[in-house]
Design a protein around this motif. Structure first.
Motif, PDB file in Angstrom:
ATOM      1  N   TRP A  68     -10.305  -4.034  -1.645  1.00 23.33           N
ATOM      2  CA  TRP A  68      -9.881  -2.454  -1.519  1.00 23.33           C
ATOM      3  C   TRP A  68      -9.736  -2.014  -0.258  1.00 23.33           C
ATOM      4  CZ3 TRP A  68     -13.846   0.001  -5.780  1.00 23.33           C
ATOM      5  CH2 TRP A  68     -13.750  -0.942  -7.098  1.00 23.33           C
ATOM      6  N   MET A  69      -9.470  -2.709   0.659  1.00 20.76           N
ATOM      7  CA  MET A  69      -9.316  -2.162   1.883  1.00 20.76           C
ATOM      8  C   MET A  69      -8.411  -0.823   2.323  1.00 20.76           C
ATOM      9  SD  MET A  69     -10.199  -5.540   2.073  1.00 20.76           S
ATOM     10  CE  MET A  69      -8.780  -6.730   2.833  1.00 20.76           C
ATOM     11  N   LEU A  70      -7.387  -1.158   1.572  1.00 20.12           N
ATOM     12  CA  LEU A  70      -6.372   0.000   1.842  1.00 20.12           C
ATOM     13  C   LEU A  70      -6.895   1.311   1.034  1.00 20.12           C
ATOM     14  CD1 LEU A  70      -2.921  -1.535   0.840  1.00 20.12           C
ATOM     15  CD2 LEU A  70      -3.783  -1.026   3.276  1.00 20.12           C
ATOM     16  N   ASP A  71      -7.516   1.406  -0.079  1.00 17.30           N
ATOM     17  CA  ASP A  71      -8.174   2.400  -0.707  1.00 17.30           C
ATOM     18  C   ASP A  71      -9.414   2.985   0.124  1.00 17.30           C
ATOM     19  OD1 ASP A  71      -6.691   2.548  -3.354  1.00 17.30           O
ATOM     20  OD2 ASP A  71      -7.190   0.289  -3.074  1.00 17.30           O
ATOM     21  N   ASP A  72     -10.195   2.143   0.795  1.00 18.45           N
ATOM     22  CA  ASP A  72     -11.204   2.576   1.562  1.00 18.45           C
ATOM     23  C   ASP A  72     -11.091   3.101   2.812  1.00 18.45           C
ATOM     24  OD1 ASP A  72     -12.838   1.861  -0.922  1.00 18.45           O
ATOM     25  OD2 ASP A  72     -13.398  -0.018   0.131  1.00 18.45           O
ATOM     26  N   LEU A  73      -9.976   2.991   3.369  1.00 21.40           N
ATOM     27  CA  LEU A  73      -9.660   3.472   4.535  1.00 21.40           C
ATOM     28  C   LEU A  73      -9.975   5.205   4.723  1.00 21.40           C
ATOM     29  CD1 LEU A  73      -5.987   2.348   5.334  1.00 21.40           C
ATOM     30  CD2 LEU A  73      -7.962   1.881   6.842  1.00 21.40           C
ATOM     31  N   PRO A  74     -10.473   5.519   5.844  1.00 24.39           N
ATOM     32  CA  PRO A  74     -10.706   7.088   6.000  1.00 24.39           C
ATOM     33  C   PRO A  74      -9.403   7.719   5.755  1.00 24.39           C
ATOM     34  CG  PRO A  74     -11.847   5.699   7.747  1.00 24.39           C
ATOM     35  CD  PRO A  74     -10.762   4.777   6.897  1.00 24.39           C
TER      36      PRO A  74
END
Length: 294
Positions: free
Chosen positions: A265-271
């Protein structure tokens, strides 16, 4: 646990991409165009809809020769269109082609560019290398834009060689909705391990495909090492060439992106302040024998 919204829609169909790992002769534009055409035809025969060739393939990656033969540089208008008869054979290729070339703009600046060649259309510049490697800075003006190319329902981030060393470059394309990142290159012999690490990392951290199109051979003082490859959205190698001339044809399957993003989920968890890069988009018609996939 709530599943977060995915960043952007995914394509409905597979995109078959050809990677042409070919040699270029410095200062031999017509010869290099012919080499590109042969590779494009081979990839088209294998069903590719898009063929990617290495960095500066049209002139050959050898900066001393490029400086000594300024007539080899292709003139591009303000709109990026290149009107040069030497490219005519490649515009007749039966597939859409993305190819590296040195281009000169109306302001006189020379750029390390990617040309888009769609059958029946004028060649045009779609991207200029943003991060220049050492002595390239004495020859080229750096690009200023992050660019995505829309082909069919696929969005493809564009980079050239050293660009891939900067994680934020590919990340910007991914956040803007890219499902793949294409990186024509001219990594020298011995640098293939570093290049593979970069491309695998950019794929994994962004849950996208990465496509590495490297050249082979070249002048004795700057031999390039091949090892072109396609990486899946969890960083695995899907196809790889060795150090000889070759054409890879690989299917980019949107289901692989979907599976990766279900897990990672890295893209979704970006600030939030990192989630809205400024990206320019270009569009092209999908061609080739598998164009009905899109």
């Amino acid at each position: 646990m709530t599943t977060p919204a995915r960043r952007g829609p995914l394509p409905d169909s597979v995109l078959r991409v050809g990677v042409a790992q070919v040699a270029a002769v410095p200062g031999a534009v017509e010869h290099n165009v012919d080499t590109a055409l042969s590779a494009a035809r081979a990839a088209a025969d294998a069903g590719a809809s898009l063929v990617v060739l290495p960095e500066l393939h049209i002139q050959g990656y050898h900066l001393p020769t490029l400086l000594a033969q300024p007539g080899d540089v292709l003139d591009a208008g303000l709109d990026g269109v290149v009107a040069d008869h030497r490219l005519d054979p490649l515009t007749a290729a039966p597939v859409t082609v993305l190819c590296g070339a040195a281009t000169r703009r109306p302001d006189g600046g020379v750029r390390n560019s990617l040309l888009l060649l769609v059958p029946g259309q004028a060649p045009r510049v779609v991207y200029d290398k943003r991060f220049l490697w050492r002595d390239e800075r004495e020859v080229f003006v750096p690009g200023s834009d992050v660019v995505c190319l829309d082909i069919g329902d696929w969005r493809l981030g564009l980079g050239i060689c050293y660009d891939v060393s900067f994680p934020e470059h590919a990340r910007a394309s991914a956040v803007a909705g890219a499902q793949a990142y294409l990186c024509p290159s001219a990594f020298v012999v011995g640098a293939d391990t570093r290049a593979a690490t970069y491309l695998a990392a950019r794929a994994l951290e962004n849950t996208i495909f990465t496509v590495f199109a490297n050249s082979v051979d070249g002048p004795p003082d700057r031999l390039t090492g091949g090892r072109s490859a396609v990486f899946g959205p969890q960083g695995a190698v899907l196809s790889r060439a060795d150090s000889a001339a070759a054409t890879l044809v690989t299917d980019l399957d949107p289901d692989a992106v979907r599976r990766a993003r279900d897990l990672l989920w890295m893209l979704d968890d970006l600030p939030a302040d990192q989630a809205r890069p400024v990206v320019r988009t270009e569009a092209a018609t999908l061609t080739g024998r598998e164009s009905d996939r899109a």
